[in-house]
Scaffold this motif. Sequence first.
Motif, mmCIF file in Angstrom:
data_model
loop_
_atom_site.group_PDB
_atom_site.id
_atom_site.type_symbol
_atom_site.label_atom_id
_atom_site.label_comp_id
_atom_site.label_asym_id
_atom_site.label_seq_id
_atom_site.Cartn_x
_atom_site.Cartn_y
_atom_site.Cartn_z
ATOM 1 N N PRO A 152 38.592 53.016 35.376
ATOM 2 C CA PRO A 152 38.419 51.835 36.241
ATOM 3 C C PRO A 152 37.609 50.734 35.587
ATOM 4 C CG PRO A 152 38.039 53.855 37.473
ATOM 5 C CD PRO A 152 38.145 54.242 36.038
ATOM 6 N N VAL A 153 36.601 51.142 34.820
ATOM 7 C CA VAL A 153 35.770 50.129 34.142
ATOM 8 C C VAL A 153 36.585 49.373 33.120
ATOM 9 C CG1 VAL A 153 33.724 49.786 32.721
ATOM 10 C CG2 VAL A 153 33.705 51.513 34.549
ATOM 11 N N LEU A 154 37.418 50.127 32.368
ATOM 12 C CA LEU A 154 38.230 49.467 31.349
ATOM 13 C C LEU A 154 39.270 48.556 31.975
ATOM 14 C CD1 LEU A 154 38.783 52.522 28.955
ATOM 15 C CD2 LEU A 154 37.166 50.617 28.687
ATOM 16 N N LEU A 155 39.788 48.956 33.161
ATOM 17 C CA LEU A 155 40.818 48.148 33.807
ATOM 18 C C LEU A 155 40.229 46.928 34.503
ATOM 19 C CD1 LEU A 155 43.090 50.958 35.311
ATOM 20 C CD2 LEU A 155 43.540 49.554 33.288
ATOM 21 N N TRP A 156 39.130 47.117 35.205
ATOM 22 C CA TRP A 156 38.595 46.047 36.053
ATOM 23 C C TRP A 156 37.525 45.218 35.356
ATOM 24 C CZ3 TRP A 156 37.961 49.949 40.654
ATOM 25 C CH2 TRP A 156 39.257 50.275 41.135
ATOM 26 N N GLY A 157 36.939 45.696 34.296
ATOM 27 C CA GLY A 157 35.938 44.914 33.569
ATOM 28 C C GLY A 157 34.522 45.238 34.002
ATOM 29 N N SER A 158 33.700 44.210 34.162
ATOM 30 C CA SER A 158 32.267 44.391 34.407
ATOM 31 C C SER A 158 31.996 44.608 35.893
ATOM 32 C CB SER A 158 31.502 43.156 33.929
ATOM 33 O OG SER A 158 31.726 42.943 32.546
ATOM 34 N N LYS A 159 30.989 45.424 36.148
ATOM 35 C CA LYS A 159 30.580 45.713 37.522
ATOM 36 C C LYS A 159 29.300 44.959 37.843
ATOM 37 C CE LYS A 159 29.047 49.495 40.504
ATOM 38 N NZ LYS A 159 28.773 50.951 40.600
ATOM 39 N N ILE A 160 29.254 44.368 39.042
ATOM 40 C CA ILE A 160 28.033 43.681 39.480
ATOM 41 C C ILE A 160 27.046 44.731 39.980
ATOM 42 C CG2 ILE A 160 27.057 42.078 41.146
ATOM 43 C CD1 ILE A 160 29.617 40.502 41.072
ATOM 44 N N LEU A 161 25.909 44.809 39.296
ATOM 45 C CA LEU A 161 24.885 45.776 39.681
ATOM 46 C C LEU A 161 23.962 45.228 40.760
ATOM 47 C CD1 LEU A 161 23.900 47.152 36.152
ATOM 48 C CD2 LEU A 161 25.470 48.160 37.817
ATOM 49 N N SER A 162 23.631 43.944 40.685
ATOM 50 C CA SER A 162 22.715 43.359 41.653
ATOM 51 C C SER A 162 22.927 41.856 41.718
ATOM 52 C CB SER A 162 21.262 43.668 41.283
ATOM 53 O OG SER A 162 20.935 43.057 40.043
ATOM 54 N N TYR A 163 22.451 41.269 42.807
ATOM 55 C CA TYR A 163 22.483 39.813 42.933
ATOM 56 C C TYR A 163 21.210 39.376 43.654
ATOM 57 C CZ TYR A 163 23.579 40.154 47.932
ATOM 58 O OH TYR A 163 23.516 40.405 49.266
ATOM 59 N N ASN A 164 20.698 38.197 43.286
ATOM 60 C CA ASN A 164 19.475 37.653 43.869
ATOM 61 C C ASN A 164 19.684 36.176 44.164
ATOM 62 O OD1 ASN A 164 17.358 39.941 43.550
ATOM 63 N ND2 ASN A 164 18.306 39.795 41.520
ATOM 64 N N VAL A 165 19.105 35.727 45.276
ATOM 65 C CA VAL A 165 19.197 34.329 45.691
ATOM 66 C C VAL A 165 17.805 33.718 45.622
ATOM 67 C CG1 VAL A 165 19.817 32.747 47.541
ATOM 68 C CG2 VAL A 165 21.147 34.852 47.201
ATOM 69 N N TYR A 166 17.672 32.612 44.896
ATOM 70 C CA TYR A 166 16.394 31.921 44.733
ATOM 71 C C TYR A 166 16.507 30.534 45.378
ATOM 72 C CZ TYR A 166 15.790 35.587 41.253
ATOM 73 O OH TYR A 166 15.716 36.795 40.623
ATOM 74 N N ASP A 167 15.786 30.320 46.452
ATOM 75 C CA ASP A 167 15.816 29.054 47.194
ATOM 76 C C ASP A 167 14.701 28.161 46.682
ATOM 77 O OD1 ASP A 167 16.200 27.032 48.952
ATOM 78 O OD2 ASP A 167 15.561 28.133 50.746
ATOM 79 N N ARG A 168 15.064 27.064 46.017
ATOM 80 C CA ARG A 168 14.096 26.111 45.489
ATOM 81 C C ARG A 168 14.138 24.830 46.319
ATOM 82 N NH1 ARG A 168 11.653 30.011 42.611
ATOM 83 N NH2 ARG A 168 13.015 30.884 40.990
ATOM 84 N N ASN A 169 13.188 23.938 46.013
ATOM 85 C CA ASN A 169 13.148 22.666 46.745
ATOM 86 C C ASN A 169 14.330 21.775 46.405
ATOM 87 O OD1 ASN A 169 10.734 23.337 48.022
ATOM 88 N ND2 ASN A 169 9.483 22.510 46.353
ATOM 89 N N ASP A 170 14.781 21.827 45.170
ATOM 90 C CA ASP A 170 15.847 20.923 44.741
ATOM 91 C C ASP A 170 17.160 21.642 44.440
ATOM 92 O OD1 ASP A 170 14.826 22.301 42.635
ATOM 93 O OD2 ASP A 170 14.920 20.629 41.216
ATOM 94 N N ARG A 171 17.234 22.971 44.687
ATOM 95 C CA ARG A 171 18.465 23.689 44.371
ATOM 96 C C ARG A 171 18.377 25.091 44.950
ATOM 97 N NH1 ARG A 171 15.106 23.933 39.992
ATOM 98 N NH2 ARG A 171 14.815 25.999 39.031
ATOM 99 N N VAL A 172 19.492 25.806 44.851
ATOM 100 C CA VAL A 172 19.555 27.229 45.167
ATOM 101 C C VAL A 172 20.283 27.916 44.019
ATOM 102 C CG1 VAL A 172 20.471 28.999 46.713
ATOM 103 C CG2 VAL A 172 19.504 26.913 47.668
ATOM 104 N N ASP A 173 19.652 28.967 43.464
ATOM 105 C CA ASP A 173 20.250 29.708 42.359
ATOM 106 C C ASP A 173 20.643 31.096 42.838
ATOM 107 O OD1 ASP A 173 19.957 27.648 40.593
ATOM 108 O OD2 ASP A 173 18.018 28.344 39.827
ATOM 109 N N VAL A 174 21.855 31.510 42.466
ATOM 110 C CA VAL A 174 22.330 32.872 42.726
ATOM 111 C C VAL A 174 22.540 33.547 41.377
ATOM 112 C CG1 VAL A 174 24.147 34.289 43.741
ATOM 113 C CG2 VAL A 174 23.454 32.156 44.869
ATOM 114 N N MET A 175 21.779 34.625 41.136
ATOM 115 C CA MET A 175 21.850 35.347 39.859
ATOM 116 C C MET A 175 22.596 36.659 40.062
ATOM 117 S SD MET A 175 20.547 33.649 37.377
ATOM 118 C CE MET A 175 20.551 35.007 36.218
ATOM 119 N N LEU A 176 23.659 36.865 39.270
ATOM 120 C CA LEU A 176 24.444 38.095 39.277
ATOM 121 C C LEU A 176 24.166 38.863 37.995
ATOM 122 C CD1 LEU A 176 27.873 36.638 40.478
ATOM 123 C CD2 LEU A 176 26.036 37.577 41.891
#
Length: 297
Positions: A11-35
Amino acid sequence: MKLIIAVLLLPVLLWGSKILSYNVYDRNDRVDVMLTFDTPYEGVLRQSRQGNTVIVKLEEAFIDGSKIKNVNSKYLEKLTIAPQGEHIDIIAQVAKDVTMQASKTSDSYGLRLRFIPPAATDTVTQTPPVDETALSGLPTKNNNEFEQSYYVVIAILVIGIAILFWLKQNIAKRAATIQAEPKTPWLFNKTASEAKPASAAPIKTPSDAGGVHIRFQKTLDPAHTVAMLDYGTQSYLVLLGNNTLLLDKFQDNIPITQNEFESLLQSKHRELDGYFQLAPAQDEAFDSYKEKASGAY
């Protein structure tokens, strides 16, 4: 066993990379989503927009189950990550005119989705491009130089330890040599005192016929004796042995008791210790001192 491992990795070879975690950072001038992925993400990212909904399609990526995150930011309201067969849909509910920018980390293990207002987008667009040629001309330090510095530090530490070990060995040898050297018995050592205690009263000798008698005497070692001799109205403190040394003469305050004689010897112990420490090469100087001292008679 190899077949089982291959099946598990299929499955890994067929589907590629797996998302292990994600984080949302709310800033005053932007919002960042890290995968964060388990392997470097090399798939294709496609972005589309329908009103206030931004849809990001990550090909050759997968995740275990859907993820929903309510952000309640002025730039991003809600984030949904949902698996769709061989790709992932990231659906973001954003405010009006908010745009999204995507960028990967240098090792491709991370993907950043940045949601910013139009003003920030214009600022980023108007920023002049970085002159890569100018950056390449900046002085940098090669890995080989770091390795050389590391080896130099290790060499200095090894040399320092070797020097300390050598000094320790030499100090130990010198201490052992000093302890092994025979020491001249001191004036009041136990052996000498027990061998022949000082006389508490004058001892007459055949020399008394010439007017000389011994008031006190004390044996220092088998070859040396210190004595208080009376001659006429004066008393002389002499060291008897291979050579005779006049230590002092008295006309007044002549010791009368044994304790007074012991106290006198205490005051003369430096002169006696100095005599015992004379080397054979210093005999001439000693004879000169003896002649000067003998002139006091």
